[in-house]
Write a protein that holds these residues in place. Structure first.
Motif, PDB file in Angstrom:
ATOM      1  N   LYS B 241       1.265  -1.203  -0.141  1.00  0.00           N
ATOM      2  CA  LYS B 241       0.215   0.109  -0.360  1.00  0.00           C
ATOM      3  C   LYS B 241       1.007   0.953  -0.217  1.00  0.00           C
ATOM      4  N   LEU B 244       2.400   1.755  -3.926  1.00  0.00           N
ATOM      5  CA  LEU B 244       0.957   2.030  -4.707  1.00  0.00           C
ATOM      6  C   LEU B 244       0.834   3.694  -4.262  1.00  0.00           C
ATOM      7  N   PHE B 274       2.326  -6.117  -9.360  1.00  0.00           N
ATOM      8  CA  PHE B 274       1.754  -4.949  -9.825  1.00  0.00           C
ATOM      9  C   PHE B 274       2.075  -3.694  -9.474  1.00  0.00           C
ATOM     10  N   ALA B 278       2.817   0.083 -10.989  1.00  0.00           N
ATOM     11  CA  ALA B 278       2.159   0.762 -10.487  1.00  0.00           C
ATOM     12  C   ALA B 278       2.441   1.782  -9.644  1.00  0.00           C
ATOM     13  N   ALA B 286      -1.781   2.615 -14.180  1.00  0.00           N
ATOM     14  CA  ALA B 286      -2.735   0.992 -13.358  1.00  0.00           C
ATOM     15  C   ALA B 286      -4.019   0.657 -14.059  1.00  0.00           C
ATOM     16  N   LEU B 287      -4.513   1.935 -14.411  1.00  0.00           N
ATOM     17  CA  LEU B 287      -6.044   2.081 -14.945  1.00  0.00           C
ATOM     18  C   LEU B 287      -5.507   1.976 -16.362  1.00  0.00           C
ATOM     19  N   LEU B 290      -4.948  -1.731 -16.393  1.00  0.00           N
ATOM     20  CA  LEU B 290      -6.612  -2.616 -15.887  1.00  0.00           C
ATOM     21  C   LEU B 290      -7.666  -2.409 -17.556  1.00  0.00           C
ATOM     22  N   PHE B 324     -10.702 -12.243 -16.003  1.00  0.00           N
ATOM     23  CA  PHE B 324     -11.267 -11.861 -14.806  1.00  0.00           C
ATOM     24  C   PHE B 324     -10.787 -11.994 -13.693  1.00  0.00           C
ATOM     25  N   PHE B 328      -8.443  -9.681 -11.231  1.00  0.00           N
ATOM     26  CA  PHE B 328      -8.819  -8.908 -10.051  1.00  0.00           C
ATOM     27  C   PHE B 328      -9.025  -9.653  -8.860  1.00  0.00           C
ATOM     28  N   VAL B 331      -5.149  -7.473  -8.164  1.00  0.00           N
ATOM     29  CA  VAL B 331      -4.978  -6.000  -7.747  1.00  0.00           C
ATOM     30  C   VAL B 331      -6.210  -6.373  -6.418  1.00  0.00           C
ATOM     31  N   ALA B 332      -7.291  -7.561  -6.319  1.00  0.00           N
ATOM     32  CA  ALA B 332      -7.592  -6.567  -5.024  1.00  0.00           C
ATOM     33  C   ALA B 332      -6.473  -7.782  -3.824  1.00  0.00           C
ATOM     34  N   THR B 335      -3.937  -4.660  -3.496  1.00  0.00           N
ATOM     35  CA  THR B 335      -4.863  -3.516  -2.835  1.00  0.00           C
ATOM     36  C   THR B 335      -5.691  -3.963  -1.268  1.00  0.00           C
ATOM     37  N   GLY B 336      -4.769  -4.399  -0.983  1.00  0.00           N
ATOM     38  CA  GLY B 336      -5.936  -5.203   0.145  1.00  0.00           C
ATOM     39  C   GLY B 336      -6.949  -5.284   0.053  1.00  0.00           C
ATOM     40  N   LEU B 337      -7.794  -5.033  -0.802  1.00  0.00           N
ATOM     41  CA  LEU B 337      -9.416  -5.746  -0.647  1.00  0.00           C
ATOM     42  C   LEU B 337      -9.354  -7.207  -0.663  1.00  0.00           C
TER      43      LEU B 337
END
Lengths: 670, 384
Positions: B241, B244, B274, B278, B286-287, B290, B324, B328, B331-332, B335-337
């Motif tokens: 984090k 990023l 990633f 990023a 990053a976008l 994506l 996908f 997903f 990247v999740a 980013t810590g999701l």
């Protein structure tokens, strides 16, 4: 019907694919929102964190175990070493920082070029690069004061390995050097910059124990790359210290005597030394004697260090007091980093300084093997102690003649006399009666033909030949002539000096299976070695023969007979032939070693024990191509034994066992 | 097959050369672009050097690209016919590796193919798409609407998933389950059945828990709660984090990612590639990446909806879902999701298996595109 069904399936699929697409779109949107949150909304925050102190897990090396000799003198120790490294990214101006450093460091030169190149080449702006190594405490103190004005520099304290006895003990201690790619293992400490690993000797053999277990720490690092604080995570464990059986002083002396060989030592400013130095093309040669002395050979020229090996061993406990192989090399140079030129010179030196000749050199044992033939003959009752064999200077077998070293012949000799004079014909005769197998069996019992398991890497096994061995190796049957020359320790037989000294020790300690060892271990000291099953009276005859070989009227080692050492030596000389002498040469007259090119001269060998009446220490001295064992090797052995016994008197006497008393020879003895 | 149909198929089954002309070059160009970004990232991860990762990755991508185009060019009916054997073979590999892995105390989960080491469980992701597409292709809507005929495809899914779950590799097992569920959904299975399966699965959790070994439970607990291992997963996420976030909108610039370069970021060349990308190229970079991946998924949707057979449709859409899920989850994760599951980002993360799996998925999409007008009977080799 199918078509209708398919159309229906397709409609459902399209509908659901759109739903799926929508879900994917939403989920991707969530990623975008999250990335936006991290990289835009919270960016300043994280920017600050990244410039703030960071926590990093670092591997912390532990100090390497120290190796000491039996008196506690350091053989391989650690020294503090200071090092300056720099992180290019954090230096405001790399050039000027390096310039400042150069002005501050007065005791050591360093070059900024390689640092700049390293930064440029590897795009290495974030890795610390070592600028200068091996700094003194004073230099570092000066730099530490100025450090706040030189961002990006780091002062690191490392430890470097140092060998106080350098070259003289290198074949025991071995050396450490930077880790090569193939040596990298799971241990992260090996991957650290400046890591060292044992490459030979004790350093290699006990690598794992000496290295210890590296620790891990969590380190707080600020934006300038300086360590703020350390939090231990795992402590690790320092390397184990080792105490060796070696006597470092004796080792040093033995090494010096061995290098000198039969040369004369004269002061460097004497007339003869200056004359020799003037006549020498490469002035470094022959200056090894040190302390303003030079070695001169018989012709008055500078003598290069002899190549040879010598071992001193406690015959009861197997403790090795000295184990030298010359020429050596400086282990400290390896640690600092050797220049390619020096490395090539070491490798191309024909006297092979990199090889530990004491454990890895293979030589025919020559005449020192003769006691094995005696014991085999007595055990198999093919000869009695008093039986005489008539030596007329040669022995005939089929068409061939097997010569004695004494062309005129020794006349009739019994066993003791044969050992005293090293009569070859007597042993040809014994070997002929025995055949190869009993000789080989006896040799194996005394330690030939296999490694002895000393705590050093690279020990070699030597070779005890036999009929099966020859058939397997050459596809040819064993010849009787080969048995004969085996009887005088020539032919296929090969042994290391370590095996020779072990043979001597086993003969002198009442035929116990002592093995040499280098690590001093109080528990192991009290272990008694098993018996080899040799009758005492057989041993006594052989030991009497060996006493006479040094002290007898016709002794081959007469050169040391009349020395006033305060004790007597028993031993055996060997002048090991490395070439075949042709009939032509025998006819034209005596062949003197001095007349031959060096690499065709005999190896000079001597094995002995002292004191002869109560043996305690055995030694083996070998000078490659040194010529006569009696004239060249024996005097060195005498000096070594004298020094060993003097040291013992000074530091407490070893356990002594009386020599087995002479008993009448009994044939039924086992 | 009747003569009439054979004549009908004639113009619709073009030769290899004609097929090359019909390849979906747009999709391939996007994939090449992603791979180029991946190599650049690994070049940066190697401190600005082709060694040790970037060059190897480029090599593997070349192999993968050839593989994808190869898959696209062979007759789609061959893919259809070989679906069950390929599935059986892959399942065998999973079992074999499980068996070998047991001997090697769990260390061996790979099969070495020289250029790449293949993890059969990872390969199962695309093979599952293939076998389910094949199976649903052969089922009438009426049968899909019932319960009993669905038990066989359910078994096709659950057998490998349970095996992989017990390895234990929960991440991969969950992803395969997810991908397979999507296939059921696309095939037209009623929604209430999903609900039912969900309830059954939640209900069976305690039962499964009881059959697990201690070390397997340990791993699940760590998976669900990375805080149990503060120097492991939790540390990774914090560092990721920071890297990023400090990258900002436009990034620090190529080869300038200090967080990653100072080795604060672990696994920078694999799972956290990633993050490194990023950090150096910022939110914009990053976008961009994506969007490229989304375009791949969009292509899959378009191809799938356009294709003339149910097999091709399901193959393309399933491949899209696989892609996908890869992107997903990775990247999740960085980013810590979602918790750290050890999921790579295809073409960017260093590693052979994800690359090969991803390229096979691309091959499926392009194949469905090339063979979009090839109608296939419900039972292949026979008439409609």
């Amino acid at each position: 019907m199918r078509n209708a069904d398919d159309q229906e399936a397709r409609r459902t699929l399209t509908r659901r694919a759109l739903v799926l697409g929508a879900i994917q779109f939403v989920l991707t949107g969530a990623l975008v929102v999250r990335l936006h949150h991290l990289q835009v909304t919270e960016s300043d925050n994280y920017q600050g964190l990244s410039e703030d102190n960071q926590f990093d897990i670092v591997v912390v090396p532990v100090s390497r175990g120290v190796v000491r000799d039996r008196q506690g003198r350091g053989l391989a120790v650690n020294r503090d070493l200071f090092r300056i490294s720099i992180i290019a990214e954090r230096a405001e101006n790399l050039q000027s920082t390096l310039q400042q450093l150069r002005e501050l460091i007065v005791h050591r030169e360093f070059d900024a070029e390689p640092v700049l190149r390293s930064v440029a080449e590897r795009n290495n702006r974030f890795q610390p690069i070592v600028v200068v190594d091996g700094l003194s405490r004073r230099d570092v103190a000066r730099i530490a004061v100025r450090a706040p004005y030189m961002p990006g520099i780091r002062i690191e304290v490392g430890r470097s390995r140092h060998y106080p006895y350098g070259e003289s003990a290198v074949h025991v201690t071995g050396y450490v050097a930077p880790v090569s790619a193939t040596e990298l293992s799971d241990d992260p400490a090996l991957g650290l910059p400046g890591a060292r690993i044992g490459k030979s000797g004790i350093e290699h053999f006990f690598e794992a124990a000496l290295r210890g277990i590296s620790g891990r720490r969590q380190v707080e690092v600020n934006a300038a790359g300086q360590w703020i604080r350390e939090l231990p995570v795992e402590d690790g464990a320092s390397g184990a210290n080792l105490t060796l059986t070696l006597d470092a002083e004796l080792q040093q002396q033995v090494s010096l005597w061995l290098e000198r060989g039969p040369a004369r030592v004269v002061p460097r400013d004497s007339w003869s030394a200056r004359r020799a130095l003037d006549g020498q093309r490469s002035p470094e040669l022959g200056l090894a004697a040190g302390q303003g002395l030079v070695n001169l050979d018989a012709g008055g020229s500078l003598a290069p260090p002899e190549s040879g090996a010598a071992i001193v061993m406690d015959i009861h406990r197997g403790e090795v007091l000295a184990l030298a192989s010359t020429p050596g090399f400086d282990p400290n140079a390896f640690n600092k980093g050797l220049t390619p030129r020096d490395w090539n010179r070491l490798l191309s030196n024909r006297r092979s300084p990199m090889i530990n000749k004491a454990i890895a050199g293979w030589y025919p044992p020559g005449s020192i093997f003769k006691p094995m033939v005696c014991l085999a003959a007595l055990q198999n009752r093919v000869v009695s102690v008093d039986e005489k064999v008539d030596c007329r200077g040669f022995m005939e077998l089929g068409d061939s003649r097997f010569h004695c070293w004494h062309a005129a012949g020794h006349g009739p000799v019994n066993m003791e006399e044969a050992l005293e004079q090293s009569c070859d014909v007597y042993f040809y005769e014994l070997a002929r009666r025995l055949g190869i197998r009993p000789i080989a069996d006896m040799a194996r019992r005394f330690g030939f033909g296999d490694t002895l398991g000393i705590e050093l890497p690279g020990e070699r096994s030597g070779l005890v030949p036999g009929e099966e061995w020859k058939r397997a190796k050459y596809g040819e049957p064993w010849q009787e002539g080969e048995t004969l020359i085996s009887g005088i320790g020539q032919g296929f037989l090969l042994a290391t000096p370590l095996q020779m000294v072990t043979m001597m020790a086993r003969l002198a300690n009442g035929a116990r299976a002592v093995v040499p060892r280098l690590v001093l271990d109080e528990q192991a000291r009290s272990v008694s070695f098993g018996r080899l099953g040799i009758p005492k009276d057989h041993l006594a005859v052989v030991m009497r023969g060996l006493w006479r070989a040094v002290n007898g009227y016709r002794a081959t080692a007469a050169s040391i007979r009349d020395r006033q050492l305060g004790f007597e030596i028993a031993g055996k000389t060997g002048s090991v032939q490395v070439r075949r002498i042709t009939e032509e040469e025998r006819r034209t007259g005596k062949l003197r070693n001095e007349d031959l090119p060096r690499d065709q001269r005999d190896h000079a060998l001597f094995v002995g024990v002292a004191p002869a009446d109560r043996p305690a220490y055995a030694t083996c001295v070998l000078i490659e191509h040194g010529g006569s064992g009696g004239a060249v090797a024996a005097p060195i052995a005498a000096e070594i034994l004298a020094r060993t016994i003097r040291n013992t008197v000074a530091t407490g006497s070893p356990r002594v066992v009386p020599l087995p008393q002479l008993a009448p020879h009994r044939d039924d003895a086992t | 097959m009747s003569r009439l149909e054979a004549e009908q198929l004639g113009p619709e089954a073009p030769g290899p050369l004609q097929k090359i002309a019909t390849l979906n070059w747009g999709l391939i160009a996007i994939v090449v672009l992603i791979a180029a970004i991946g190599c650049a990232t690994l070049y940066s991860a190697g401190q600005g050097s082709w060694d040790p990762w970037a060059m190897q990755q480029a090599l593997r991508f070349t192999v993968g690209l050839v593989l994808a185009i190869g898959i696209a060019l062979i007759d789609i009916r061959f893919l259809l016919n070989s679906a069950y054997p390929v599935y059986a073979f892959t399942l065998l590999l999973v079992v074999a590796v499980e068996f070998v892995g047991e001997i090697g105390k769990g260390a061996q989960r790979w099969i070495d193919l020289g250029v790449v080491q293949l993890q059969p469980s990872e390969l199962m992701k695309v093979v599952m798409v293939m076998v389910l597409a094949r199976h649903f292709h052969g089922m009438t809507r009426e049968r899909i609407g019932r319960v009993v005929p669905l038990l066989l495809p359910l078994a096709l899914v659950l057998v490998p998933v349970i095996l992989i779950f017990r390895q234990p590799d929960f991440g991969t097992a969950a992803l395969i389950l997810c991908g397979a569920g999507t296939m059921f959904f696309l095939a037209g299975v009623r929604l209430w059945k999903f609900l039912l399966v969900f309830v059954v699965m939640v209900g069976s959790v305690p039962l499964v828990w009881l059959t697990l070994e201690d070390y397997q439970r340990e791993r699940i607990e760590t998976f669900l709660d990375p805080g149990r291992d503060p120097l492991g997963a939790g540390y990774h996420i914090t560092q990721s984090k920071i890297a990023l976030g400090s990258g900002g909108l436009f990034g620090k610039g190529f080869l300038q990612g200090s967080q990653s370069r100072l080795n604060f970021l672990p696994e920078k060349q694999t799972d956290f590639a990633f993050t490194l990308y990023a950090e150096e190229f910022g939110l914009m970079g990053a976008l961009f990446l994506l969007v490229l991946f989304s375009l791949v998924v969009a292509f899959a949707c378009i191809i799938g909806m356009r294709a003339g057979s149910q097999f091709a449709r399901l193959l393309a859409l399933g491949a899209g879902v696989t892609v996908f899920l890869y992107v997903f989850v990775n990247v999740a994760m960085v980013t810590g999701l979602v918790p750290v599951v050890g999921a790579p980002l295809p073409l960017v993360s260093y590693g052979g298996t994800a690359m090969i799996t991803f390229m096979i998925a691309i091959g499926f999409m392009v194949s469905a595109h090339v063979h979009r007008d090839v109608p296939i009977g419900r039972q292949t080799g026979e008439g409609f």
